[in-house]
Scaffold this motif. Structure first.
Motif, mmCIF file in Angstrom:
data_model
loop_
_atom_site.group_PDB
_atom_site.id
_atom_site.type_symbol
_atom_site.label_atom_id
_atom_site.label_comp_id
_atom_site.label_asym_id
_atom_site.label_seq_id
_atom_site.Cartn_x
_atom_site.Cartn_y
_atom_site.Cartn_z
ATOM 1 N N ALA A 1 -3.024 3.789 6.222
ATOM 2 C CA ALA A 1 -1.949 4.783 6.141
ATOM 3 C C ALA A 1 -1.705 5.372 7.531
ATOM 4 N N PRO A 2 -0.572 5.046 8.182
ATOM 5 C CA PRO A 2 -0.335 5.481 9.567
ATOM 6 C C PRO A 2 -0.404 6.995 9.754
ATOM 7 N N GLU A 3 -0.012 7.741 8.744
ATOM 8 C CA GLU A 3 0.001 9.202 8.861
ATOM 9 C C GLU A 3 -1.385 9.782 9.097
ATOM 10 N N PHE A 4 -2.408 9.055 8.691
ATOM 11 C CA PHE A 4 -3.768 9.572 8.800
ATOM 12 C C PHE A 4 -4.489 9.064 10.039
ATOM 13 N N VAL B 1 -11.862 3.189 13.881
ATOM 14 C CA VAL B 1 -11.565 1.803 13.511
ATOM 15 C C VAL B 1 -10.989 1.080 14.724
ATOM 16 N N LYS B 2 -11.062 -0.252 14.688
ATOM 17 C CA LYS B 2 -10.421 -1.082 15.727
ATOM 18 C C LYS B 2 -9.452 -2.028 15.006
ATOM 19 N N ARG B 3 -8.148 -1.775 15.192
ATOM 20 C CA ARG B 3 -7.146 -2.592 14.517
ATOM 21 C C ARG B 3 -6.939 -3.921 15.237
ATOM 22 N N LYS B 4 -6.648 -4.944 14.491
ATOM 23 C CA LYS B 4 -6.411 -6.257 15.084
ATOM 24 C C LYS B 4 -5.253 -6.183 16.074
ATOM 25 N N GLY B 5 -5.496 -6.639 17.283
ATOM 26 C CA GLY B 5 -4.475 -6.630 18.322
ATOM 27 C C GLY B 5 -4.427 -5.372 19.151
ATOM 28 N N ALA B 6 -5.157 -4.329 18.750
ATOM 29 C CA ALA B 6 -5.158 -3.067 19.491
ATOM 30 C C ALA B 6 -6.087 -3.150 20.694
ATOM 31 N N ALA B 7 -5.700 -2.493 21.768
ATOM 32 C CA ALA B 7 -6.523 -2.506 22.981
ATOM 33 C C ALA B 7 -7.741 -1.606 22.848
ATOM 34 N N THR B 8 -7.596 -0.532 22.073
ATOM 35 C CA THR B 8 -8.682 0.434 21.921
ATOM 36 C C THR B 8 -8.790 0.868 20.463
ATOM 37 N N PRO B 9 -9.934 1.409 20.070
ATOM 38 C CA PRO B 9 -10.065 1.934 18.710
ATOM 39 C C PRO B 9 -9.207 3.179 18.504
ATOM 40 N N ALA B 10 -9.086 3.571 17.228
ATOM 41 C CA ALA B 10 -8.359 4.778 16.853
ATOM 42 C C ALA B 10 -9.237 5.601 15.918
ATOM 43 N N VAL B 11 -8.945 6.888 15.846
ATOM 44 C CA VAL B 11 -9.705 7.793 14.983
ATOM 45 C C VAL B 11 -8.838 8.183 13.789
ATOM 46 N N LEU B 12 -9.386 8.011 12.603
ATOM 47 C CA LEU B 12 -8.667 8.318 11.366
ATOM 48 C C LEU B 12 -9.217 9.592 10.741
ATOM 49 N N ALA B 13 -8.382 10.225 9.930
ATOM 50 C CA ALA B 13 -8.798 11.436 9.233
ATOM 51 C C ALA B 13 -9.766 11.141 8.111
ATOM 52 N N CYS B 14 -9.691 9.918 7.551
ATOM 53 C CA CYS B 14 -10.375 9.667 6.285
ATOM 54 C C CYS B 14 -10.872 8.230 6.209
ATOM 55 N N THR B 15 -12.041 8.045 5.637
ATOM 56 C CA THR B 15 -12.590 6.706 5.440
ATOM 57 C C THR B 15 -11.827 5.919 4.390
ATOM 58 N N LEU B 16 -11.088 6.609 3.516
ATOM 59 C CA LEU B 16 -10.442 5.960 2.378
ATOM 60 C C LEU B 16 -9.027 5.490 2.672
ATOM 61 N N LEU B 17 -8.485 5.844 3.830
ATOM 62 C CA LEU B 17 -7.072 5.553 4.110
ATOM 63 C C LEU B 17 -6.913 4.817 5.440
ATOM 64 N N LEU C 1 0.811 -1.205 0.000
ATOM 65 C CA LEU C 1 0.000 0.000 0.000
ATOM 66 C C LEU C 1 0.852 1.267 0.000
ATOM 67 N N SER C 2 2.159 1.144 -0.309
ATOM 68 C CA SER C 2 3.023 2.305 -0.364
ATOM 69 C C SER C 2 2.731 3.117 -1.618
ATOM 70 N N VAL C 3 3.258 4.346 -1.682
ATOM 71 C CA VAL C 3 3.027 5.199 -2.842
ATOM 72 C C VAL C 3 3.610 4.541 -4.081
ATOM 73 N N PRO C 4 2.852 4.373 -5.160
ATOM 74 C CA PRO C 4 3.308 3.648 -6.343
ATOM 75 C C PRO C 4 4.328 4.433 -7.148
ATOM 76 N N LYS C 5 5.008 3.742 -8.066
ATOM 77 C CA LYS C 5 6.052 4.360 -8.870
ATOM 78 C C LYS C 5 5.530 5.496 -9.726
#
Length: 317
Positions: free
Chosen positions: A281-284, A262-278, A4-8
């Motif tokens: 992407a850790p930055e978001f 979202v709730k990531r596999k293995g995470a103790a608590t959910p996290a809030v993302l900037a965008c539904t589409l990403l 899922l990294s930025v493509p060439k």
């Protein structure tokens, strides 16, 4: 999981959160008017689509089932932060795979929110318990729910090409049940079929009329046509000067009005993302709380340019 990294195609771009490849100041978007809080119910899905941006499938549990208790905790935070949210939206995966889907929906409705549920309207939604729950909630909160059904195209051949054999017929069966139950529907289609938007809307209009679906094919809020999210396509980076050049306001971009939990596999608590589409992407990922999620978003991804700023698309209703 695929890379899922930025493509060439965008080599050298989207490396620095604050500066573009040519040294210009990257555009950012403030949370200026929060209207929708999204919950990803989990990435598990009953089908695996050809071009699913979130890689949902019967085996992908990278995002695990969120619980009703976790949803309620964020509903409490909306009140505490005094966010002017009017809509709670659920996406997946397939939301009706989550065993607490009806409970989560009822929690949002009971607090006065409108609810949007994205679904393929197939077997998970058509289980007896889910149908009974939806019917009960529509009786208790009439007109407060909208189910946006994923219908890639208005013809079986094109839709099934993306979602598998007989998926069109199964989705239409679910939509007819929603129609007969009196639940409000919308449709999410796609626009990569070598046809104009006008042609696509005309085709959907015919389908809706033939089936008695109370969906306006010309209304972009009721028939949402998404551009293909191809990360291998070269796209421009969005600078602060682009707002004036494009005659566009950052307030029009989706991350000005929404966040996703979202709730990531293995995470103790959910996290809030900037965008539904990403979702990957850790930055978001902005933090664990809505307070942390009030931070501005740097438009440092190809989707920010192609899908949101240039494409003008939005997942909300």
């Amino acid at each position: 999981m695929k890379d899922l990294s930025v493509p060439k195609a965008n080599i050298g771009k989207f490396k620095d959160s604050y500066v573009t490849a040519d040294g210009a100041m990257r555009a950012s978007v403030a949370l200026s008017h929060p209207e929708t809080l999204w919950f990803n119910t989990g990435t598990l899905c009953n089908i695996e689509c050809e071009n699913c941006y979130i890689l949902s499938s019967p085996t992908n549990d990278a995002l695990v089932y969120i619980t009703a208790a976790e949803v309620c905790a964020y509903l409490d935070q909306i009140e505490a932060r005094q966010w002017p949210i009017h809509e709670i939206a659920f996406t997946g995966g397939e939301p009706f795979m989550n065993p607490e889907m009806i409970t989560m929906t009822e929690a949002a409705l009971a607090r006065g929110f409108d609810v949007l549920i994205l679904t393929n309207a197939m077997r998970p939604m058509m289980r007896t318990s889910m149908r009974a729950g939806l019917k009960r909630l529509e009786t208790a909160y009439p007109g407060k729910m909208t189910l946006r059904v994923s219908l890639d195209h208005y013809t079986p051949a094109q839709h099934d090409r993306e979602r598998g054999a007989d998926s069109f017929d199964k989705t239409l069966e679910g939509m007819r049940w929603l129609r007969d139950t009196g639940l409000r529907m919308a449709v999410a289609g796609r626009t990569f079929w070598n046809e104009t938007e006008a042609e696509a809307r005309l085709g959907f209009a015919g389908l809706f009329q033939d089936n008695g679906f109370a969906i306006d094919a010309q209304d972009p809020g009721e028939t949402v046509l998404f551009p293909e999210m191809d990360e291998t396509v070269e796209v421009p980076e969005i600078t602060t000067e682009c707002w004036g050049i494009l005659d566009k306001s950052p307030k029009d971009v989706m991350c000005a009005s929404s966040r996703m939990v979202v709730k990531r596999k293995g995470a103790a608590t959910p996290a809030v993302l900037a965008c539904t589409l990403l979702p990957y992407a850790p930055e978001f990922e902005l933090g664990k709380t809505l307070a942390e999620a009030e931070a501005s978003v740097q438009l440092n991804h190809p989707h920010c340019a192609k899908f949101c700023v240039l494409g003008g698309a939005s997942c909300s209703s």
